[in-house]
Each structure stands twice: as structure tokens, then as C-alpha cells.
Design an enzyme around this catalytic site. Structure first.
Site, PDB file in Angstrom:
ATOM      1  N   TYR A   1       0.846  -1.196   0.000  1.00  0.00           N
ATOM      2  CA  TYR A   1       0.000   0.000   0.000  1.00  0.00           C
ATOM      3  C   TYR A   1       0.878   1.241   0.000  1.00  0.00           C
ATOM      4  CZ  TYR A   1      -3.571   3.419   0.947  1.00  0.00           C
ATOM      5  OH  TYR A   1      -4.403   4.503   0.846  1.00  0.00           O
TER       6      TYR A   1
ATOM      7  N   GLN B   1     -10.588   0.684   2.120  1.00  0.00           N
ATOM      8  CA  GLN B   1     -11.158  -0.216   1.105  1.00  0.00           C
ATOM      9  C   GLN B   1     -10.066  -0.955   0.339  1.00  0.00           C
ATOM     10  OE1 GLN B   1     -11.583   3.068   1.299  1.00  0.00           O
ATOM     11  NE2 GLN B   1     -11.528   4.099  -0.694  1.00  0.00           N
TER      12      GLN B   1
ATOM     13  N   ASN C   1      -2.778   6.540   6.788  1.00  0.00           N
ATOM     14  CA  ASN C   1      -3.388   7.335   7.850  1.00  0.00           C
ATOM     15  C   ASN C   1      -4.017   6.421   8.897  1.00  0.00           C
ATOM     16  OD1 ASN C   1      -5.822   6.445   6.738  1.00  0.00           O
ATOM     17  ND2 ASN C   1      -6.203   8.348   5.648  1.00  0.00           N
TER      18      ASN C   1
ATOM     19  N   SER D   1       2.625   9.640  10.754  1.00  0.00           N
ATOM     20  CA  SER D   1       4.057   9.790  11.007  1.00  0.00           C
ATOM     21  C   SER D   1       4.329  10.514  12.317  1.00  0.00           C
ATOM     22  CB  SER D   1       4.712  10.549   9.852  1.00  0.00           C
ATOM     23  OG  SER D   1       6.111  10.526   9.971  1.00  0.00           O
TER      24      SER D   1
ATOM     25  N   GLN E   1       8.205  16.370   9.514  1.00  0.00           N
ATOM     26  CA  GLN E   1       7.245  15.324   9.846  1.00  0.00           C
ATOM     27  C   GLN E   1       5.849  15.888  10.061  1.00  0.00           C
ATOM     28  OE1 GLN E   1       7.976  11.853   9.726  1.00  0.00           O
ATOM     29  NE2 GLN E   1       9.529  13.010   8.610  1.00  0.00           N
TER      30      GLN E   1
ATOM     31  N   HIS F   1       3.459  15.960   7.094  1.00  0.00           N
ATOM     32  CA  HIS F   1       2.880  14.729   6.542  1.00  0.00           C
ATOM     33  C   HIS F   1       1.355  14.753   6.616  1.00  0.00           C
ATOM     34  CE1 HIS F   1       5.767  11.820   5.138  1.00  0.00           C
ATOM     35  NE2 HIS F   1       6.576  12.065   6.145  1.00  0.00           N
TER      36      HIS F   1
ATOM     37  N   GLU G   1       8.493   6.451  16.052  1.00  0.00           N
ATOM     38  CA  GLU G   1       8.787   5.940  14.716  1.00  0.00           C
ATOM     39  C   GLU G   1      10.183   6.395  14.279  1.00  0.00           C
ATOM     40  OE1 GLU G   1       6.898   6.247  10.194  1.00  0.00           O
ATOM     41  OE2 GLU G   1       6.508   7.817  11.675  1.00  0.00           O
ATOM     42  N   HIS G   2      10.452   7.685  14.418  1.00  0.00           N
ATOM     43  CA  HIS G   2      11.755   8.257  14.097  1.00  0.00           C
ATOM     44  C   HIS G   2      12.326   8.915  15.349  1.00  0.00           C
ATOM     45  CE1 HIS G   2       9.264   8.706  10.334  1.00  0.00           C
ATOM     46  NE2 HIS G   2      10.303   8.043   9.851  1.00  0.00           N
TER      47      HIS G   2
ATOM     48  N   ASP H   1      13.925   9.047   4.835  1.00  0.00           N
ATOM     49  CA  ASP H   1      12.653   8.974   4.117  1.00  0.00           C
ATOM     50  C   ASP H   1      12.858   8.674   2.640  1.00  0.00           C
ATOM     51  OD1 ASP H   1      10.705   9.216   6.000  1.00  0.00           O
ATOM     52  OD2 ASP H   1      10.285  11.335   5.649  1.00  0.00           O
TER      53      ASP H   1
ATOM     54  N   GLU I   1       5.852 -33.935  31.415  1.00  0.00           N
ATOM     55  CA  GLU I   1       4.711 -33.095  31.032  1.00  0.00           C
ATOM     56  C   GLU I   1       3.406 -33.873  30.957  1.00  0.00           C
ATOM     57  OE1 GLU I   1       5.815 -31.135  27.414  1.00  0.00           O
ATOM     58  OE2 GLU I   1       7.238 -29.785  28.400  1.00  0.00           O
TER      59      GLU I   1
ATOM     60  N   HIS J   1       3.597 -38.528  23.201  1.00  0.00           N
ATOM     61  CA  HIS J   1       4.887 -38.024  22.759  1.00  0.00           C
ATOM     62  C   HIS J   1       6.005 -38.981  23.140  1.00  0.00           C
ATOM     63  CE1 HIS J   1       2.669 -34.310  22.214  1.00  0.00           C
ATOM     64  NE2 HIS J   1       3.746 -33.667  21.772  1.00  0.00           N
TER      65      HIS J   1
END
Length: 448
Positions: free
Chosen positions: A143, A205, A228, A253, A275, A278, A342-343, A376, A430, A435
Site C-alpha cells: 500500500y 477499502q 493514515n 508519522s 514530519q 505529513h 517511529e523516528h 525517508d 509433562e 509423545h
């Protein structure tokens, strides 16, 4: 006493930034200071996205057409970009832009190729070989946002590692423009990086279409890319229902700058604004142990904001942003780790000396001469990074994001004899006798 001083921009009249002293804030005020804008409207976003996801899941292309008309204000009969549209995009992109994209792509590829994981094998006991093999995720969806600004750089950040991983099927979605076309630079970037299938779809969508598939959009195994708050929430919802995997939470961002008294206030303000522009739901934070630096950054913010073409957008983002005075750089790093940006920009005199204190960040930028904008676009690292605190546990996109790592083991008769008793003992401890029996049978066979 909790001290917050708001300033307003001459451009918009809206609150532009808030100054705080961390020492003056109680626990609740500190939590509010680090709250992202998307967290405030989370419930409304969840409900709106859920309706979009359900519409696409239930009605496929018909819902996509209705939603595209509603949100993008364009009527589309066909979503997939045609060969003629690719050709038109190639003609529309200026040679210098194409050259810049090619240069950025080369550095992105070099960085990501250097970090690719290799398969390996190890004999863990005589006759027992354990391996890890690497396989690409077969079908991936990318995307690329294009809401208020097209992002061909994001196409490069996603398409290059997908190609290096060897994914069998790669499709890309990006919102249509007002005339029904995809942004030419995004199309050229995608083709440069080896992706030929692009769909003119945006928002929640597009995420739903990739997750469930429609008559024209193929279903994928994993979805990648930032967006977003609605795109980010859509990724969460389709992953939670088990339809598809996602790369990470990657929403609006954000940047956090830790600056000392020697930092250049113009550089710091420029990084904050880069930033903020954005989107209105972006967030920028400055932490400094120098009130004088904060004063100077505040003045630079006002001057630089007035000259920005996207001043209105940046001004809205600054209303949820903070200029925070701290007692020490140690305190600043502790706050940063709690926020998990994020940054993270370390505008410090000896930035590398502080790097070991960074516990949670999507990407770190060291020193005055390393603006976040380089990452970036063209330094080589990936700019698709975890947001909203997800950097505490998630990493940015890399080639490994597009791969699966499968363990393989082989045991010979001697291998069963070497470690079989260990497995039987653990299984019986166990209470899993089935097993234990599966191994015990082989032990008896090996001894026969």
C-alpha cells in the site's frame, strides 16, 4: 503544578505547539503529553473502518466503486493500471526525478541486500541435523499512500525488498487522483523496482480488497505499507480476523528529537516540521535539557512554518505536538523509550555515545547532519516503520518481512539413540505419554 503554554500560528490561528516542563507534570499529565492524536479518536475510527471492511468483504468490486466515489470523488470502472497508463506515466516523469529514484533505489537495495538472512544447518548431536530454510511469502500486497501528497519513495521502500525476497506475486494499491489516474511517479517507481500490477485503490477499502480479494483484486497473504489512521486500523482489523498477515502497525508519522544545548535550532525546527507536514494527525516532539535551545527552536518553528506551502497541515499537527524541557539527557532517553517513536533524532554532541540507551525506536538518526528526510528518501534504510508505540516490539520493513523461516530436522538411527532418552524424560514430565511413546518405539527399534 502542571505547566503548559500554547502558542498559535499566524497562518491558521490554531494552536501550533505546547511547551512543557517534564518535572512539573504529574503522572496523568505526562501520559497526556505522550498521547498520539490517533489515540484520541480511536473508537470512531474503528467503527468507520469496520463498516468499510465489511462492505468490501461482502460486495467486492461494487463496494470498491461506491467507496472510491465517496472518498476519492472519482468514478472508476476498472481499478488495475493498464499498459498505456504505465507508458503515459513514463513520459510524464521528468528525467531528473527518474534519476533520483534510480539512485535512491540502488542504495535501498544495497542496504537491504547486505542484511538478508541466510539458511543454515547445524548438527546439534551425533546424527541429528537441524536447519532453517528461507522461503518468500508467496503473495504480497503493498500500500502506497497518496492522500495529500504522492509517495513514490514508499513504492521503492516496499517493492525493492519484495523483489529481493523473491515473492511470487506482488500487487500494489495507491489512491487514484481526481482524474482517475494513479500518480505517475508512483507508477514509475513501482516499475523501476520490478512491480507491474498496480491498482488505483486507496484507504481502508484498498486494505480490505487485498485481504479478502474481489472480482478484480487478488487476495494476498500479507499486506505492507503505511497510511493514515484509517489505513492502519484496517490493517489491524483484517489481521485480527485471520484474513491476512500485516507487516506492522504503521499509521500517522511521528518524530521525537532529543537535542542538547549545542544543537542547531534551525535544523531541529526543520526536522520537526518535515514530519508535521505529513498530515494533521502526525506528531512531533522535542526533548531538551536546554530551555534556551527550546526558545530558539520555538522562534525557528514560527519563521519556517510561515514559509511552508503545507503550513496549514503542519500547523494542525503542531497543535498535538510538544516542546518538552527535561532535567537531563538521561531523562530524555527514558521518555523516548516509553514513547517508542517511529523516528528518533539524537541532535547531540556525541550522539553515538547515547545510542546504547535507545531501547525502542523505528529508526535512529545520529547527529546534526543526519536529517530524518534522508532516511525517508535515499540513505538506504527503510522508511516503513512502526508507529503509535509499536516500536517497542515491531521492527521496520526489511527483506525478512517478506520471508518465512522454516525449521527442518533430520535424525538418523544413531541420532534417536543419542537424544531419544532426553525427549522421553521431558514428555513424561509433562504428562504427554503419546509423545514419549513416539520416541520410545524408535529407541526400541534402533536397539533391535
Amino acid at each position: 503544578m502542571n505547566t503548559i503554554r500554547a502558542t498559535t500560528t499566524a497562518t491558521t490561528g490554531a494552536p501550533a505547539w505546547n511547551r512543557l516542563r517534564w518535572a512539573d507534570l504529574d503522572a496523568d499529565a505526562r501520559a497526556r503529553a505522550l498521547t498520539r492524536p490517533v489515540q484520541v479518536v480511536a473508537q470512531a475510527t474503528r467503527e468507520a473502518v469496520a463498516a468499510v471492511v465489511e462492505a468490501v468483504r461482502g460486495r467486492g468490486d461494487a463496494a470498491l466503486r461506491e467507496l472510491t466515489a465517496r472518498f476519492d470523488r472519482v468514478g472508476l470502472e476498472r481499478f488495475e493500471v493498464t499498459a498505456s497508463e504505465f507508458a503515459a506515466a513514463e513520459a510524464a516523469v521528468a528525467p531528473e526525478l527518474r534519476q533520483a529514484m534510480a539512485g535512491a533505489m540502488a542504495r535501498i537495495e544495497a542496504f537491504h541486500r547486505a542484511g538478508m538472512a541466510a539458511a543454515y544447518a547445524l548438527e546439534t548431536a551425533p546424527g541429528v541435523v537441524c536447519e532453517r530454510i528461507v522461503r518468500p511469502v508467496p503473495r504480497v500486497g503493498l500500500y502506497v499512500p497518496a492522500g495529500s501528497a504522492p509517495l513514490p519513495s514508499t513504492a521503492l521502500m516496499l517493492c525493492v525488498p519484495a523483489r529481493l525476497a523473491g515473492c511470487r506475486e506482488v500487487v500494489l494499491c495507491t489512491p487514484p487522483r481526481a482524474d482517475g489516474s494513479a500518480d505517475p511517479a508512483v507508477l514509475v517507481a513501482a516499475r523501476l523496482a520490478g512491480v507491474e500490477r498496480v491498482f488505483k485503490l486507496g484507504g481502508a477499502q484498498a486494505i480490505a480488497a487485498l485481504a479478502f480479494g474481489t472480482e478484480s483484486v487478488p487476495k494476498v497473504d500479507k499486506i505492507f505499507g503505511p497510511g493514515n489512521g484509517y489505513v492502519d486500523e484496517a490493517k489491524r482489523q483484517v489481521a485480527q480476523c485471520g484474513a491476512v498477515a500485516i507487516d506492522m502497525p504503521a499509521g500517522p508519522s511521528e518524530v521525537l528529537v532529543v537535542a542538547d544545548a549545542g544543537a542547531d535550532p534551525a535544523f531541529v525546527a526543520a526536522d520537526l516540521l518535515s514530519q508535521a507536514e505529513h498530515g494533521p494527525d502526525s506528531q512531533v516532539l522535542l526533548l531538551s535539557d536546554s530551555e534556551l535551545l527550546i526558545d530558539r527552536v520555538e522562534a525557528e518553528l514560527a519563521a519556517q512554518l510561515a514559509a511552508l506551502p503545507r503550513a496549514g497541515i503542519a500547523g494542525q499537527a503542531l497543535s498535538a505536538s510538544r516542546l518538552i524541557a527535561v532535567d537531563s539527557l538521561e531523562q530524555a532517553l527514558a521518555i523516548s523509550n516509553a514513547y517508542a517513536p517511529e523516528h528518533l533524532i539524537l541532535a547531540l554532541r556525541e550522539p553515538r555515545a547515547w545510542l546504547d540507551r535507545v531501547e525502542a525506536a523505528g529508526s535512529v538518526f545520529l547527529g546534526d547532519w543526519t536529517p530524518e528526510a534522508l532516511g525517508d528518501y535515499c540513505s538506504g534504510t527503510n522508511h516503513v516503520l512502526p508507529t503509535n508505540g509499536a516500536a517497542r516490539a515491531w521492527s521496520g520493513v526489511g527483506v525478512s518481512s517478506f520471508q518465512n523461516f522454516v525449521s527442518v530436522q533430520t535424525a538418523s538411527r544413531g541420532g534417536v539413540l543419542a537424544i531419544g532418552d532426553c525427549a522421553v524424560t521431558l514428555a513424561r514430565a509433562e504428562g504427554l505419554d503419546g509423545h514419549a511413546n513416539a520416541v520410545a518405539l524408535r529407541l526400541r527399534g534402533a536397539l533391535a
